[in-house]
Design an enzyme around this catalytic site. Structure first.
Site, PDB file in Angstrom:
ATOM      1  N   ASP A  87     109.575  12.642 103.152  1.00  0.00           N
ATOM      2  CA  ASP A  87     110.404  11.710 102.388  1.00  0.00           C
ATOM      3  C   ASP A  87     109.621  10.445 102.090  1.00  0.00           C
ATOM      4  O   ASP A  87     108.558  10.190 102.673  1.00  0.00           O
ATOM      5  CB  ASP A  87     111.692  11.403 103.159  1.00  0.00           C
ATOM      6  CG  ASP A  87     111.404  10.859 104.547  1.00  0.00           C
ATOM      7  OD1 ASP A  87     110.914   9.716 104.644  1.00  0.00           O
ATOM      8  OD2 ASP A  87     111.652  11.565 105.545  1.00  0.00           O
ATOM      9  N   GLU A 125      83.333  36.615 103.100  1.00  0.00           N
ATOM     10  CA  GLU A 125      84.442  35.654 103.094  1.00  0.00           C
ATOM     11  C   GLU A 125      83.941  34.240 103.405  1.00  0.00           C
ATOM     12  O   GLU A 125      84.390  33.265 102.802  1.00  0.00           O
ATOM     13  CB  GLU A 125      85.496  36.074 104.128  1.00  0.00           C
ATOM     14  CG  GLU A 125      86.304  37.292 103.708  1.00  0.00           C
ATOM     15  CD  GLU A 125      87.211  37.782 104.824  1.00  0.00           C
ATOM     16  OE1 GLU A 125      88.337  38.199 104.513  1.00  0.00           O
ATOM     17  OE2 GLU A 125      86.800  37.749 106.002  1.00  0.00           O
TER      18      GLU A 125
END
Ligand code: DGJ
Length: 751
Positions: free
Chosen positions: A536, A616
């Site tokens: 928030d 990877e």
């Protein structure tokens, strides 16, 4: 521009670049809301609300001969209490004799350069641009002596208006506030859709859009935190509004505790929004001379659709809510050990992860939960902020030295607001936890909530965390909070003030954060509450970024980050690449696609990189290099949603465009492969129509299945030049992807 008071018309007009907000005083000195919307010129707006004699809508005693003038019909700026306005109210105030009533009359006002501040609460600032003006309108109730200070911050260039309210007891008796909202906004005309962001742990801020009912609809939390469940952000938009067109309003409370935003459509079709602290179990005692400040709310309005509204909030949060050096600074690509080790680690295990990460270009190691106290699982140790030397022999320093020696910064996890029952802190101070007398406390993750409203608790945590940060070269703090508030009862408040405990908790948290962020300005603080349980604007005043969700599945993140993007900027969204099968969903996605999703946030890793194959590992290196190259564009650019993943099931797409419209990065993830699929066609947004752009690169990631027809054709566009209008109106057909969750990134630059 700015703020004007027209003494003859008795109106206050607040003007930003493209909006107007107007209030007026009526014949009884009440403050009516006249307009908020796209900029308008002169005209008597009060005349638009002609008297309407509605049955059962009462009149002020002085208006008994003018039955059309009712507080129940007029648009109000901030309601009184028990005055004959039966719609949503802002205030319930009780006198010592039990009477609940307040009727506001204008007393005075002042206009000042700069942005007002709120004591003890986070609020937007204007440190950078020096553009804000503030208005304070003082209203008074003659019976109680209660005064209401309505505060307005007008940010002209940012196109934002902030509001807050202060209640000051100017009378001689002690008053009790039982509800004290931050603001009321009446939209007298129009039919609106409401958009809100609901969810649950590990699935936060899912966007939902519904037409307003002729009733009250509420977005709220009573959890003592803004919550995973109902984010404190509501949009009202024209029923026809979409990403590019239409009138939209945003209401964003700057508050991290229990909140409530109600929207009511009244008998006249007027829509009222009241927003502020949740009033359930809330009360606040105001002795003569004392004041209560209701948190700030950030209002935005645009007639250019939802993207424009989001971009207004993104800019404002980055420039005027977030503070400190990390707002615009390059933030390190980090590796967090949580999903790599959980609680099972020691110094060597952490260093092994750090070594591999450093070799691949990661810049910071974050040590998550489990480094302190007796903390081998989540049942004990919270509150004991002393290093667990069994895991980290010699303390933090040797570990930090080893990490730093790799050329990496060091970050650490804390959860200061909590205490485990099995902890030295709880054994020493059982009264520091929120518990109800005579009842066994409700448990959640086997932990309790500290009473942050107690100064001694805040002092203890200030001391412990200062010790941690002052004595160790810690560059980053991840501040977690892993349960919601129950048993709300403070041992230091008298019986008639227990209704203050939950808000005092938030004031204590804000005080602690204010102290620490001021004391340690070079530490990057990231917020977290089991992921995005306290995402928030209040928290963003202290944390420049917040861990978006405990769900690290790339495909689920597309939905979470899409919802989050309506109010909050990419630079605030913590997002990491994690291992597959994903720990939350069991899904396997290509490593590159996980990076594409994490790059729509602050970008980092959260897995044991040692377990990756060489191929990877090489991809991780490439990803970091790619992110580095496009860092400015991604973190500081304008964000465009190209799809709504809750509606378009096949793929999700979004775009970053720099403010000068010089470059753009288009991102697309295939979420649902189809046989004999239709083309993947995107219409770019935000470019200069007449400018020429070259498609610089088109990277296909993780397309393990053979791409279907169209790949060659799509690749033929690379190197070609198109006008902005062509890319936006005719669009661009991307390669036809196949298989599980491949992705595309297309980089386009102005020539
Ligand atoms: C919840 C957080 O969201 C996770 O990332 C992790 O830090 C755990 N808490 C640790 O307990």
């Amino acid at each position: 521009m700015g703020i004007q008071f027209d003494a003859a018309a008795r109106t206050f007009t607040l003007s930003t670049r493209s909006t107007t907000y107007q209030m007026g005083l009526d014949h009884l000195d009440r403050l009516l809301h006249l307009y908020y919307g796209p900029a308008i010129g002169q005209g008597d707006l009060a005349a638009m609300y002609p008297p309407a004699d509605r049955g059962f809508s009462p009149n002020h005693n002085a208006d008994r001969e003018r039955r059309g003038i009712s507080p129940d019909v007029l648009p109000q700026e901030y309601t009184g209490c028990n005055t004959g306005d039966f719609r949503l109210s802002c205030l319930v105030v009780r006198e010592e004799n039990g009477a609940a009533g307040a009727e506001w009359r204008y007393a005075s006002h002042s206009i000042q350069k700069g942005k007002y501040a709120l004591t003890g609460l986070p609020a937007a600032h204007d440190e950078e641009n020096d553009e804000a003006e503030s208005l304070c309108i003082r209203m008074e109730d003659s019976v109680t002596g209660l005064a209401l200070e309505l505060l307005y911050g007008v940010f002209e260039r940012q196109d934002i208006i902030t509001r807050a309210a202060r209640l000051v007891n100017g009378g001689s008796q002690t008053l009790r506030l039982e509800k004290a909202a931050s603001m009321c906004l009446d939209l007298p005309f129009g039919r609106w859709d409401m958009i809100h962001f609901h969810g649950r742990h590990a699935m936060e801020r899912r966007m939902e859009r519904t037409p307003l009912m002729n009733a009250i609809q509420t977005v709220s939390s009573t959890r003592g935190a803004s919550s995973h469940h109902h984010n404190p952000f509501v949009i009202l938009c024209d029923r026809k509004a979409n990403e590019e067109h239409g009138l939209c309003y945003g209401v964003m409370p700057v508050y991290s505790g229990s909140h409530r935003t109600d929207v009511e459509v009244d008998q006249n079709g007027l829509t009222r929004i009241v927003s502020g602290i949740h009033d359930e179990r809330f009360s606040w005692q105001l002795a003569p001379g004392e004041a209560f400040t209701a948190p700030e709310v950030i209002l935005a309005c645009t007639e250019n659709g939802l993207t424009a509204l989001s971009q207004q909030y993104h800019r404002f949060i980055r420039h005027n809510v977030c503070r400190g050096e990390f707002r615009f600074a390059r933030r390190p690509v980090l590796i967090n050990n949580w999903e790599a080790t959980y609680f099972d680690f020691d110094s060597d295990a952490i260093v092994r992860i750090a070594e591999k990460a450093a070799a691949l270009g990661v810049e910071m190691l974050v040590l998550d939960d489990g480094w302190f106290g007796k903390r081998n699982d989540d049942n004990s140790g919270l509150g004991d902020w002393f290093v667990n030397e069994q895991k980290l022999p010699g303390g933090l320093s040797p570990l930090i030295e080893r990490v730093n020696a790799l050329g990496m910064k060091f970050g650490i996890w804390v959860e200061p607001e909590m205490v485990s029952e099995d902890s030295d802190l709880y054994r020493a101070h059982p009264d520091w936890a929120l518990t109800l007398p005579g009842r066994a406390p409700v448990m959640s993750r086997n932990q309790m909530v500290l009473d942050m409203g107690r100064p001694d608790v805040v002092d203890y945590l200030t001391e412990r965390l200062t010790d941690l940060l002052a004595n160790n070269p810690i560059a980053y703090v991840k501040w977690d909070m892993n349960r919601n508030m129950t048993d709300v009862y403070s041992r230091v408040l008298p019986a008639d003030r227990q209704g203050e405990a939950a808000h005092r908790y938030m004031l204590g948290v804000y005080k602690l954060l204010e102290t620490l962020t001021t004391r340690f300005p070079h530490v990057l603080f990231e917020g977290c509450a089991g992921g995005g349980g306290r995402f928030d604007a209040g928290m963003l005043a202290y944390f420049t970024q917040i861990w978006c969700s405990d769900d690290t599945d790339a495909i689920e993140r597309l939905v979470i980050q899409h919802g989050t993007s309506f109010g909050y900027p990419v630079s605030s969204m913590g997002a990491h690449v994690s291992a597959c099968p994903n720990h939350q969903t069991g899904r396997t996605t290509p490593l590159w696609t996980r990076a594409v999703a994490a790059m729509a946030g602050t970008f980092g890793y959260e897995l044991d990189l040692n377990k990756l194959s060489d191929e990877e590992a090489a991809q991780v290196k490439e990803q970091i290099a790619f992110f580095d190259k496009h860092y400015q564009l991604i973190q500081n650019g304008l964000y465009y949603r190209l799809t709504d993943p809750t509606e378009e099931e096949r793929y999700a797409a979004w775009q970053f465009v720099d403010e000068e419209q010089g470059e753009t990065l288009v991102n697309l993830v295939l979420t649902h492969p189809e046989a004999n699929a239709r083309p993947l066609h995107v219409w770019l947004r935000g470019l200069a129509p007449d400018a020429l752009y070259r498609v610089e690169s088109l990277d296909i990631h993780g397309c393990h299945a053979a791409p279907q027809a169209g790949l060659d054709l799509a690749m033929e566009g690379v190197g070609k030049v198109y006008s902005g209008s062509t890319l936006m109106r005719a669009g661009y057909t991307l390669p036809q992807l196949a298989g599980d969750y491949p992705s595309v990134q297309m980089y386009v630059k102005r020539v």
